[in-house]
Design a protein around this motif. Structure first.
Motif, PDB file in Angstrom:
ATOM      1  N   GLY A   1       5.733 -14.371 -19.416  1.00  0.00           N
ATOM      2  CA  GLY A   1       4.772 -13.561 -19.749  1.00  0.00           C
ATOM      3  C   GLY A   1       3.715 -13.570 -19.182  1.00  0.00           C
ATOM      4  N   ARG A   2       3.566 -14.105 -18.013  1.00  0.00           N
ATOM      5  CA  ARG A   2       2.319 -14.182 -17.176  1.00  0.00           C
ATOM      6  C   ARG A   2       2.364 -13.274 -15.833  1.00  0.00           C
ATOM      7  NH1 ARG A   2      -1.346 -19.294 -15.633  1.00  0.00           N
ATOM      8  NH2 ARG A   2      -3.261 -18.281 -14.455  1.00  0.00           N
ATOM      9  N   ASN A   3       1.737 -12.214 -15.662  1.00  0.00           N
ATOM     10  CA  ASN A   3       1.610 -11.534 -14.168  1.00  0.00           C
ATOM     11  C   ASN A   3       1.252 -12.507 -13.236  1.00  0.00           C
ATOM     12  OD1 ASN A   3       2.680  -9.249 -15.457  1.00  0.00           O
ATOM     13  ND2 ASN A   3       0.489  -8.472 -15.833  1.00  0.00           N
ATOM     14  N   LEU A   4       2.033 -12.671 -11.986  1.00  0.00           N
ATOM     15  CA  LEU A   4       1.836 -13.412 -11.038  1.00  0.00           C
ATOM     16  C   LEU A   4       1.170 -12.680  -9.749  1.00  0.00           C
ATOM     17  CD1 LEU A   4       4.755 -15.948 -10.990  1.00  0.00           C
ATOM     18  CD2 LEU A   4       2.507 -16.161 -12.007  1.00  0.00           C
ATOM     19  N   PHE A   5       1.957 -11.807  -9.111  1.00  0.00           N
ATOM     20  CA  PHE A   5       1.319 -11.142  -8.142  1.00  0.00           C
ATOM     21  C   PHE A   5       2.067  -9.759  -7.855  1.00  0.00           C
ATOM     22  CE2 PHE A   5       5.209 -13.053  -6.360  1.00  0.00           C
ATOM     23  CZ  PHE A   5       5.470 -12.681  -5.628  1.00  0.00           C
ATOM     24  N   GLN A   6       1.716  -8.611  -7.311  1.00  0.00           N
ATOM     25  CA  GLN A   6       2.267  -7.447  -6.964  1.00  0.00           C
ATOM     26  C   GLN A   6       2.629  -7.148  -5.621  1.00  0.00           C
ATOM     27  OE1 GLN A   6      -0.531  -4.487  -8.316  1.00  0.00           O
ATOM     28  NE2 GLN A   6       0.807  -3.186  -8.053  1.00  0.00           N
ATOM     29  N   PRO A   7       4.005  -7.511  -5.468  1.00  0.00           N
ATOM     30  CA  PRO A   7       4.572  -7.503  -3.988  1.00  0.00           C
ATOM     31  C   PRO A   7       4.269  -6.208  -3.350  1.00  0.00           C
ATOM     32  CG  PRO A   7       6.100  -7.992  -5.776  1.00  0.00           C
ATOM     33  CD  PRO A   7       4.942  -7.764  -6.565  1.00  0.00           C
ATOM     34  N   SER A   8       4.144  -4.875  -3.935  1.00  0.00           N
ATOM     35  CA  SER A   8       4.078  -3.766  -3.390  1.00  0.00           C
ATOM     36  C   SER A   8       2.521  -3.660  -2.564  1.00  0.00           C
ATOM     37  CB  SER A   8       4.006  -2.563  -4.284  1.00  0.00           C
ATOM     38  OG  SER A   8       3.230  -2.618  -5.299  1.00  0.00           O
ATOM     39  N   GLU A   9       1.807  -4.545  -2.905  1.00  0.00           N
ATOM     40  CA  GLU A   9       0.456  -4.494  -2.222  1.00  0.00           C
ATOM     41  C   GLU A   9       0.596  -5.296  -0.791  1.00  0.00           C
ATOM     42  OE1 GLU A   9      -2.493  -3.013  -2.986  1.00  0.00           O
ATOM     43  OE2 GLU A   9      -1.726  -2.481  -4.817  1.00  0.00           O
ATOM     44  N   PHE A  10       1.255  -6.291  -0.661  1.00  0.00           N
ATOM     45  CA  PHE A  10       1.659  -7.112   0.505  1.00  0.00           C
ATOM     46  C   PHE A  10       2.629  -6.177   1.463  1.00  0.00           C
ATOM     47  CE2 PHE A  10       0.890 -10.501  -2.565  1.00  0.00           C
ATOM     48  CZ  PHE A  10      -0.804 -11.034  -1.794  1.00  0.00           C
ATOM     49  N   MET A  11       3.375  -5.476   0.895  1.00  0.00           N
ATOM     50  CA  MET A  11       4.584  -4.810   1.475  1.00  0.00           C
ATOM     51  C   MET A  11       3.703  -3.504   1.987  1.00  0.00           C
ATOM     52  SD  MET A  11       7.507  -4.131   2.293  1.00  0.00           S
ATOM     53  CE  MET A  11       8.263  -2.963   3.207  1.00  0.00           C
ATOM     54  N   LYS A  12       2.572  -3.288   1.771  1.00  0.00           N
ATOM     55  CA  LYS A  12       2.091  -2.101   2.421  1.00  0.00           C
ATOM     56  C   LYS A  12       1.539  -2.556   3.714  1.00  0.00           C
ATOM     57  CE  LYS A  12      -0.324  -0.248  -1.676  1.00  0.00           C
ATOM     58  NZ  LYS A  12      -1.320  -0.082  -2.563  1.00  0.00           N
ATOM     59  N   ILE A  13       1.192  -4.002   4.018  1.00  0.00           N
ATOM     60  CA  ILE A  13       0.999  -4.184   5.195  1.00  0.00           C
ATOM     61  C   ILE A  13       2.036  -4.421   5.966  1.00  0.00           C
ATOM     62  CG2 ILE A  13      -0.026  -6.300   6.517  1.00  0.00           C
ATOM     63  CD1 ILE A  13      -2.338  -4.822   4.846  1.00  0.00           C
ATOM     64  N   SER A  14       3.200  -4.710   5.504  1.00  0.00           N
ATOM     65  CA  SER A  14       4.280  -5.043   6.302  1.00  0.00           C
ATOM     66  C   SER A  14       4.784  -3.676   6.756  1.00  0.00           C
ATOM     67  CB  SER A  14       5.397  -5.806   5.396  1.00  0.00           C
ATOM     68  OG  SER A  14       4.836  -6.996   5.098  1.00  0.00           O
ATOM     69  N   TYR A  15       4.969  -2.961   5.946  1.00  0.00           N
ATOM     70  CA  TYR A  15       5.185  -1.374   6.490  1.00  0.00           C
ATOM     71  C   TYR A  15       4.265  -0.788   7.469  1.00  0.00           C
ATOM     72  CZ  TYR A  15       5.879   3.768   5.922  1.00  0.00           C
ATOM     73  OH  TYR A  15       6.168   5.027   6.398  1.00  0.00           O
ATOM     74  N   ILE A  16       3.276  -0.947   7.294  1.00  0.00           N
ATOM     75  CA  ILE A  16       2.131  -0.550   8.393  1.00  0.00           C
ATOM     76  C   ILE A  16       2.742  -1.183   9.961  1.00  0.00           C
ATOM     77  CG2 ILE A  16      -0.204  -0.553   9.411  1.00  0.00           C
ATOM     78  CD1 ILE A  16      -1.070  -0.388   6.373  1.00  0.00           C
ATOM     79  N   LEU A  17       3.006  -2.493   9.816  1.00  0.00           N
ATOM     80  CA  LEU A  17       3.383  -3.198  11.028  1.00  0.00           C
ATOM     81  C   LEU A  17       4.683  -2.605  11.559  1.00  0.00           C
ATOM     82  CD1 LEU A  17       2.487  -7.066   9.813  1.00  0.00           C
ATOM     83  CD2 LEU A  17       1.380  -5.426  11.695  1.00  0.00           C
ATOM     84  N   PHE A  18       5.529  -2.496  10.548  1.00  0.00           N
ATOM     85  CA  PHE A  18       6.870  -2.041  10.945  1.00  0.00           C
ATOM     86  C   PHE A  18       6.791  -0.710  11.577  1.00  0.00           C
ATOM     87  CE2 PHE A  18      11.215  -0.781  10.077  1.00  0.00           C
ATOM     88  CZ  PHE A  18      12.144  -1.768  10.981  1.00  0.00           C
ATOM     89  N   SER A  19       6.056   0.264  11.001  1.00  0.00           N
ATOM     90  CA  SER A  19       6.036   1.566  11.425  1.00  0.00           C
ATOM     91  C   SER A  19       5.435   1.725  12.809  1.00  0.00           C
ATOM     92  CB  SER A  19       5.036   2.359  10.417  1.00  0.00           C
ATOM     93  OG  SER A  19       6.031   2.420   9.275  1.00  0.00           O
TER      94      SER A  19
END
Length: 415
Positions: free
Chosen positions: A115-133
């Protein structure tokens, strides 16, 4: 090595203080705004949450310092791994999410346990997507000899394939706002890649026409029913209605939008003073933190905040144009588009210019994932100075030297 060269390549010579200063001031403003919001809305948790924010800042700065010293070869080789890891992490919130968060926001974009929010993966995915693109564009362009229109379609196709799994996962998370950020990053990289305007102009017109069509549909009861019968959820339609008529539904789904406008309005020119924030705007510690600054310091304080963002983006653009590393040029472009879209969407939603999507304000909103992602992004931009000299990848023809490969290629291979 003479004294002049030692100075040129020293640690201090490679730090862009003109970029760091506005980011540092934004972080300080964020800590102040967060304290004011928490002290009013969550007084018993204010100290704990402020310490958490400070911890995330320190962790982000530590990671950014490491990123700053990464050489091109190392980052280039790790990029596919970062992209795949990001996709795996984005699967987690679809199954491990907070029921209360999902009920209030309609999105499953936070990983939660117990019941506790830990982290938001999509925020880190933005950096990964930028690098890959960025790696995709550089690899593709280096194989071209005489670029033709067909090559532009091929490049767009590859970038769309990289975007496709992200689009699917954000759709499964019901997080359209985050997907819009990925779309902005995609558009920015496409522009810098030198894609022909014969392709870009119709594409942009189609996007604007689609956006206008959605607004027209939302404005009519029949159109709302049509959207609900397609892929739009009720809460998404409600956000458009709240944007168009914020005070008509101020007791229900447009409460946040209406109170945001009231809070900003009573701030006036100079604001109500330090620590006021008298209007209770829901979730103002994150999505609506701009209202705290606008109410306390008025139009003058809000304008100063926007000026800091302008200076930050301006310095990032200057660093990008001065780079001789094509890989980092595209990385920086993606980071710029990510931060720029976040600022526009968050402040725009607060003042009623665009619909509310729940996107945080860079360096200011409460939340570790977004904050660390933005700081890491700055670390990548700052690392461009550490990669100005010929690197392993440049010597092996993987990362060429032109400042803006797309434009250079466009000039060299005129159509």
């Amino acid at each position: 090595m003479n004294k002049k060269k030692q100075t040129k390549f020293s640690f201090d010579a490679r730090i862009d203080y003109g970029l760091i200063l506005p980011a540092f001031m934004l972080i300080l403003i964020g800590l102040y705004a967060l304290y004011v919001a928490l002290s009013h809305d969550h007084p018993t948790q204010a100290t704990q949450m402020l310490v958490q924010q400070g911890t995330w800042i320190v962790v982000g700065l530590f990671i950014a310092l490491i990123v700053m010293h990464m050489v091109s070869r190392f980052l280039w080789n790790l990029t596919p791994f970062f992209y795949l890891l990001g996709l795996v992490l984005m699967v987690l919130p679809i199954f491990f999410y907070n029921d209360a968060t999902y009920a209030s926001t309609g999105a499953k974009n936070w990983v939660a346990f117990g019941g506790r929010n830990l982290f938001q993966p999509s925020e880190f995915m933005k950096i990964s997507y930028i690098l890959f693109s960025a790696r995709l564009v550089v690899t593709f362009q280096n194989k071209l000899r005489n670029r033709i229109l067909k090559d532009d379609f091929r490049l767009i196709g590859r970038l769309l394939l990289a975007l496709l799994p992200v689009a699917v996962l954000t759709a499964l998370q019901h997080d359209f706002g985050t997907f819009m950020v990925f779309g902005a990053i995609f558009a920015g990289i496409i522009l810098v890649a030198g894609i022909s305007w014969k392709i870009l102009a119709p594409a942009f017109l189609a996007v604007f026409a689609a956006a206008g069509g959605i607004v027209a549909l939302v404005a009519s009861p029949g159109g709302q029913k049509f959207l609900e019968s397609t892929h739009f959820a009720q809460y998404q339609v409600n956000r458009f209605i709240a944007w168009l008529h914020p005070f008509e539904y101020s007791q229900t789904f447009s409460l946040q939008q209406a109170r945001s406008l009231i809070s900003i309005g009573i701030g006036g020119v100079w604001g109500k003073g330090v620590g006021s924030a008298s209007v209770n705007v829901p979730v103002r510690e994150s999505d609506m933190i701009f209202t705290v600054i606008a109410e306390d310091f008025g139009f003058v304080g809000s304008a100063f905040l926007i000026f800091l963002y302008f200076m930050l983006i301006y310095r990032m653009i200057r660093v990008t144009f001065n780079s001789n590393n094509q890989f980092y040029t595209y990385i920086s472009t993606g980071i710029i588009m990510m931060i720029l879209f976040h600022v526009f969407e968050n402040i725009g939603a607060a003042i009623g210019v665009v619909p509310l999507t729940g996107i945080p304000l860079p360096f200011i909103s409460q939340g570790g994932s977004a904050l660390m992602s933005n700081i890491i992004g700055l670390g990548l931009v700052l690392s461009m100075k550490y990669n100005q000299l010929p690197t392993w990848a440049e010597k092996h023809g993987q990362i060429p030297e032109p400042k803006a490969g797309g434009r250079a290629a466009r000039r060299k291979n005129k159509r």
